[in-house]
Design an enzyme around this catalytic site. Structure first.
Site, short mmCIF file in Angstrom:
data_model
loop_
_atom_site.label_atom_id
_atom_site.label_comp_id
_atom_site.label_asym_id
_atom_site.label_seq_id
_atom_site.Cartn_x
_atom_site.Cartn_y
_atom_site.Cartn_z
N GLY A 1 0.83 -1.20 0.00
CA GLY A 1 0.00 0.00 0.00
C GLY A 1 0.87 1.25 0.00
CB SER B 1 4.47 6.18 2.02
OG SER B 1 5.06 6.69 3.19
N GLY B 2 2.25 5.54 4.51
CA GLY B 2 1.28 6.14 5.41
C GLY B 2 -0.05 5.42 5.47
CB ALA B 3 -1.56 2.67 3.48
CE LYS C 1 3.58 -0.09 2.99
NZ LYS C 1 3.18 1.33 3.09
CB SER C 2 5.22 -0.42 9.36
OG SER C 2 6.02 -0.45 8.19
CB SER D 1 5.68 -4.16 -2.98
OG SER D 1 4.63 -4.26 -2.05
#
EC number: 2.7.1.25
Length: 570
Positions: free
Chosen positions: A374, A376-378, A380-381, A448
């Site tokens: 997704g 950046s900022g979605a 994920k991490s 990705s």
């Protein structure tokens, strides 16, 4: 040295003859009579099969892939020298493979056309092109039979090389017995052989089906092997001390039917060599051959598992393949493996005793990769970290690969160009594959952005082991969060090639799970992921009731009804 002949053992199978009809009208009654005589001839008991009406290159490639001898039927004087040249050029694509032309024409026309074929074949460097005239049927059958035996006899030149035997079938019963075609070299009881691509080494207990004579190239023999091993049709058996390398990524040449177009984004399957087994394949770098446009397309193929490869004439059939649409199974192209993509050579897979299943059983779980993708900022991490905490609490063995963390070590030499991004994901996918082989549940949190690279990661793993989780947040929401200040830098022009601003993001088309993080919390999203694993039976904890209760908790973040379990990707 003696070889065994089992009572009522199979005799040598009939020779296979692949017929390409240049005119397209089908064999005449005279040609069919010749084929009937050949079917019961002591010169090989040949069985013929008429290729589909398609381009000569596609037809001949398909016939050679099936380990058949190639015959071109010319029954129309108007077929023209242009069409004949197309056939000879297709034969050149196969290398210096034997090829016969059956001329169902008047004697005078056949003589002129035969001379023209030989002249053009010599100009293309083809040394094994034969012409046979259909005159009196019995005489023609005798001449054609001798020609086919001569074509087959060329394989005897490979007798002095190291053993190369392709497995055609694994025979039922006690012990391990495989039947296959001897492509090169010889084999005798007591010799050690290597199975490829597994790399396992076994001893030959007996060679069955050749009487008291040494098996020759082209013979179909049965090997009775000591011990147990993983082997399936299409595998290769080589001399233990002179193995063939195994590869899973190749530069290839493709020949397409003129009515077909190929796409890198389509789902493809590949049938390699005579074995009728379809395997997943990823097509990349599809392009025209600028130096020789008449020889088809060039491409890079990534297979779902390694295959034995050697640039040897003896292994020619094992380098031929057909390309099929995954949805319909329809063949749309044929091709040849040209060269492996790996830079290093003389690398052989080492067989190990403890496998993925044993490691996973010890951990009581089903290894897999949870691939979070997704913007950046979605989230994920954040979500991946919460999922790992939940799995750890359930007693699962996990490892989290995070995009930023990996770039501090393994991928510290990579930038953010399209090529560097692709290499970043390739390395991560290979690491994830190793961790799955160790029996772990692997979580990866990477933007990705390219669909092709995510598909490549999927194809590295077995069916069901890759779980794509699309962490979906609108660009405006992700930019509003901007916890690292990257969007502000990108908007000011200080950060080039930033995904979502001046670089594309290709959203997954069919993810196993889609999480809309603009509509729910990170905890709800993490629960959704764990529930998906529970519903699939991939965890060693929980039951159906537990899974149902957890699913009910994350209904707001799913686009399916709350009562519906997350569905696997089609």
């Amino acid at each position: 040295m003696s070889w065994l002949q089992r009572e009522a053992a199979e005799e040598q199978p009939p020779g296979q003859l692949w017929v390409h009809d240049l005119g397209g009208a089908g064999p005449s009654w005279r040609v069919q009579g010749v084929f009937e005589l050949l079917a019961n001839s002591p010169l090989g008991r040949w069985r013929w099969q008429l290729g589909e009406a398609r381009s000569p290159a596609l037809s001949l490639l398909e016939g050679r892939r099936r380990s058949a001898q190639l015959l071109v039927l010319v029954d129309e004087p108007s077929a023209g020298y242009t069409a004949l040249m197309g056939v000879l050029q297709a034969a050149a694509l196969l290398g210096n493979e034997p090829l016969a032309f059956l001329l169902d024409l008047s004697e005078d026309v056949a003589r002129k056309m035969g001379a023209h074929i030989q002249t053009q074949a010599a100009a293309l460097g083809l040394d094994h092109v034969h012409t046979v005239w259909v005159g009196e049927m019995e005489a023609c059958a005798q001449q054609l039979g001798r020609t086919l035996l001569q074509m087959t006899g060329l394989r005897a030149a490979f007798l002095s090389g190291p053993l190369r035997l392709q497995v055609q079938a694994v025979l039922p019963g006690a012990g391990l017995a495989v039947r296959g075609e001897l492509l090169q070299g010889s084999v005798a009881p007591g010799e050690r052989v290597r199975l490829l691509p597994s790399g396992q080494v076994l001893v030959v207990r007996a060679v069955i089906g050749v009487g008291n004579s040494m098996p020759l190239c082209g013979d179909v023999v049965t090997l009775d092997l000591e011990g147990d091993a993983e082997v399936e049709p299409g595998d290769l058996i080589s001399a233990a001390n002179d193995p063939v390398e195994s590869e899973d990524e190749f530069q290839v040449r493709l020949i397409c039917d003129g009515r077909q177009t190929l796409s890198e984004t389509a789902d493809w399957q590949l049938c390699l060599g005579p074995a009728q087994r379809l395997r997943r394949v990823h097509v990349q770098e599809l392009r025209a051959d600028e130096q020789d446009p008449g020889r088809g397309l060039l491409a890079r193929l990534r297979l779902d598992a390694p295959v034995a490869f050697e640039p040897s004439s003896a292994l020619g059939p094992l380098r031929m393949f057909s390309l099929h649409e995954a949805a319909s199974g329809r063949s749309v192209a044929a091709g040849m493996l040209v060269s492996p993509c790996r830079a290093a050579s003389n690398i052989h897979r080492q067989a190990v005793s403890i496998d993925k299943q044993a490691r996973a059983a010890l951990k009581g779980q089903q290894p897999c990769v949870l691939w979070f993708t997704g913007l950046s900022g979605a989230g994920k991490s954040t979500i991946a970290n919460l999922v790992e905490q939940r799995l750890h609490a359930l007693g699962q063995h996990t490892y989290l690969l995070d995009g930023d963390n990996v770039r501090h070590g393994l991928n510290r030499d990579l930038g953010f160009s399209d090529a560097a991004r692709a290499e970043n994901i390739r390395r991560v996918a290979e690491v994830a594959k190793l961790m799955v082989d160790a029996g772990l549940i692997v979580l990866t949190a990477f933007i990705s952005p390219f669909r092709a690279e995510r598909d490549l990661a999927r194809h590295l793993l077995a069916e069901g082991e890759f779980v794509e989780v699309f962490v979906d947040a609108p660009l405006a929401v992700a930019e509003q969060r901007d916890v690292k200040g990257l969007y502000r830098k990108a908007r000011r022009g200080e950060l080039k090639g930033f995904t979502g601003i001046d670089a594309p993001y290709e959203a997954p088309e069919h993810p196993e799970l889609r999480l809309d993080t603009s509509r729910g919390t990170a905890d709800m999203a993490a629960d959704a992921v764990v529930a998906l694993l529970l519903a699939r039976g991939m965890l060693g904890a929980g039951d159906a009731a537990t899974a149902a209760s957890v699913r009910a908790a994350f209904a707001p973040v799913l686009h399916a009804p709350a009562a519906q379990a997350p569905q696997p990707r089609a």
